[in-house]
Design an enzyme around this catalytic site. Sequence first.
Site, mmCIF file in Angstrom:
data_model
loop_
_atom_site.group_PDB
_atom_site.id
_atom_site.type_symbol
_atom_site.label_atom_id
_atom_site.label_comp_id
_atom_site.label_asym_id
_atom_site.label_seq_id
_atom_site.Cartn_x
_atom_site.Cartn_y
_atom_site.Cartn_z
ATOM 1 N N SER A 259 0.804 -1.223 0.000
ATOM 2 C CA SER A 259 0.000 0.000 0.000
ATOM 3 C C SER A 259 0.835 1.270 0.000
ATOM 4 O O SER A 259 0.348 2.316 -0.438
ATOM 5 C CB SER A 259 -0.937 0.017 1.217
ATOM 6 O OG SER A 259 -1.938 -0.954 1.095
ATOM 7 N N ASP B 8 -5.530 0.581 -4.575
ATOM 8 C CA ASP B 8 -4.077 0.692 -4.688
ATOM 9 C C ASP B 8 -3.438 -0.606 -5.151
ATOM 10 O O ASP B 8 -2.372 -0.611 -5.752
ATOM 11 C CB ASP B 8 -3.466 1.157 -3.367
ATOM 12 C CG ASP B 8 -3.987 0.372 -2.170
ATOM 13 O OD1 ASP B 8 -4.903 -0.475 -2.342
ATOM 14 O OD2 ASP B 8 -3.497 0.602 -1.045
ATOM 15 N N HIS C 203 -6.657 -9.484 4.407
ATOM 16 C CA HIS C 203 -5.438 -10.095 4.937
ATOM 17 C C HIS C 203 -5.777 -11.146 5.991
ATOM 18 O O HIS C 203 -5.153 -12.201 6.056
ATOM 19 C CB HIS C 203 -4.532 -9.032 5.564
ATOM 20 C CG HIS C 203 -3.656 -8.308 4.593
ATOM 21 N ND1 HIS C 203 -2.682 -8.936 3.858
ATOM 22 C CD2 HIS C 203 -3.611 -7.001 4.230
ATOM 23 C CE1 HIS C 203 -2.059 -8.057 3.090
ATOM 24 N NE2 HIS C 203 -2.611 -6.867 3.291
#
Length: 668
Positions: free
Chosen positions: A223, A487, A446
């Site tokens: 990121s 992103d 995640h």
Amino acid sequence: MGRLTTLAAVAASLSAAAAQTFQRLGACPDLGCVLPPDQSDFLPGQYFDLRLEVHAPVNGSEAFNGGVPDDKFSVTIAKEGGEAKGVAEFFAIDEPKLETWDFKWYEDLFAQDAGTPSVVNVASRIYRKIALYEPGNYAVTLTYYDGQTTTANWVVRPLATKKKAKNVILFIGDGMTTNMITAARLLGHKSINGKYQSLLQMDQFPILGHQMTHSIDSFITDSANSASALYTGHKSTVNAMGVYVDSSPNFFDDPKVETLVEILKRTWDSAWGAVSTAAISDATPIALTGHSRSRYAYGSLVDQGLNSVTNYSWTNHGGPDVWFGGGAEQFNPGSGSYEGKDYYEAFANAGYDISLNKTSLLELGNSSKALGIFCQSHFPVWLDRNVFTDNLNTFKNDPHGTTSPALDLPGLKEMTLKAIDILHTRGGDKGFFLMSEGASIDKQMHALDYDRALGDLLELDDTVRATVAHLKAIGELESTLILVTADHGHGFDVYGGVDTQYLSSKPSDREKRRAVGTYEMSGLSQYTVPVDGVSYGTGPNFPVNWDPRYTLAQGFSANPDRRENFKVHKSPRKVVSSTPGFAKSDMFVDAKDSPDGFVVNGTLSVTESSGVHSLTDVAVFAMGPCQEMFSGVYGNVDVFYKMASCLGLARPDGKTPADPESGCGSKH
């Protein structure tokens, strides 16, 4: 002749090793390094630094010249069709002093296992705060070791001096892929016979494009450097932002590149702000003003957000007009803030109104700068703030720094709409730029907590929907470019349906897997169907039922070992843990996670505790002035150049509308 032969062999070995796990310096495949490197792009008038390094490996497969670097190297720059000149002459600046240092790196996993690093001695110079103003192709050539050369070919993009959009709002769904958007649509929007009865707001944008997210030295980005690419037009390295990573020991002396808001401030003196459901010091929001190879230098990066670059003469972006998010630990002196400073006080002394909860946020005026820090660390996710609200009492995240929970929390929508009101007032005719991030789409992916991730994605879309309506109400919709993108992505997808009741009833893993149905056995979504006539009451465009019997079979392509039952997790998920008798870095399936599920073998190293990012391109939705620029497929850096063109930031000389006497660097 022997030296040239050796150099050729070294060059060949470096080329062969370019795709290996370890790299001596990511943007430097040769013993001579030019940063920014080959294939870099620049906005006309954008400030940047030029770092040159000459490496002399002491040992390992690259050992060369007895470990003595060439400190007599030279460098030239030439615009295509023009004369090559020394860099100092070209930019009309003094020649910088020579710097020297050494660093270590591992050539491969075998060297790491053996604990035998390679040592490299370095000679370097850096040219600070220079700029190129004439569009075209440039060649920077570093000459060293008796005629060896490294050339960086640069492109200065076309001029764009006219402002086509008064305002730009950039929504970033961190980690958000097309597959996640599709799954979120299924959760929040009812379909009949395969046809949706309503759509996501982003589905209704007129332009759809895709951006490629590779970093400078890895196919897979994080990121920090992906946000940096979006904000600067320059690719970087994992964990870095606003810089090209050099080999020096200092996190903050790397060659820097100017960001969109820094250019926007000095060019048009527009207002700007950032909103996030992460800590405001997290990578995506802080990269708007951050210049460091380490995204984890949180405190110093917060200081840069207020005071511009630490210990460095750079553009003063004036501080954000709006900063809303979490991360209170970086503001409280008792919680480890930068140099022990009270940053609430520092922002207040700089003229900011301070808000620490939703109630005070909504009471803020619109004429003053505003800092809103609503919890420690990252926000609890939408699902916990709106459905499983008892979980909020388990957090110790009071923004004052106590161990109490933060319960009076705004959502992304409240923060974004308030930010727009402030920026609209403060920007006036000069307009504004706002970045608004749905941060925990990524963070929960995640953790393989798909429901929490998709809940935050729906919150982001709900915020976009409210933003469109609000801009229309205040008369700014037609003058505002709205972008919704990500992103980077994750390897997430939905591949069928699951009967969770059947799955839980079976004793063995193989029998449990029969509950997963594919194709005609996958069924339909029950998320928009109330259970016994009762819904969660979280409003339209969200599920009315978060825990149906028949749910989605969903998963990851890059994950640790885990156990799956496909049910919503009523408390935040933890898929793996360490086990007594093994190294703490060895991760095993957590016994408390989905105990009635079946084990899914991981695809990552056993030291990984969560899913990781993937190669996938990510969508760009565009609406408003310049929307047509964002169709097609392009690199992540192109998002910056398209926004900069729409905002008229590409200047032909050192003068700007905001500062007619300003100027720096060569007019070449």
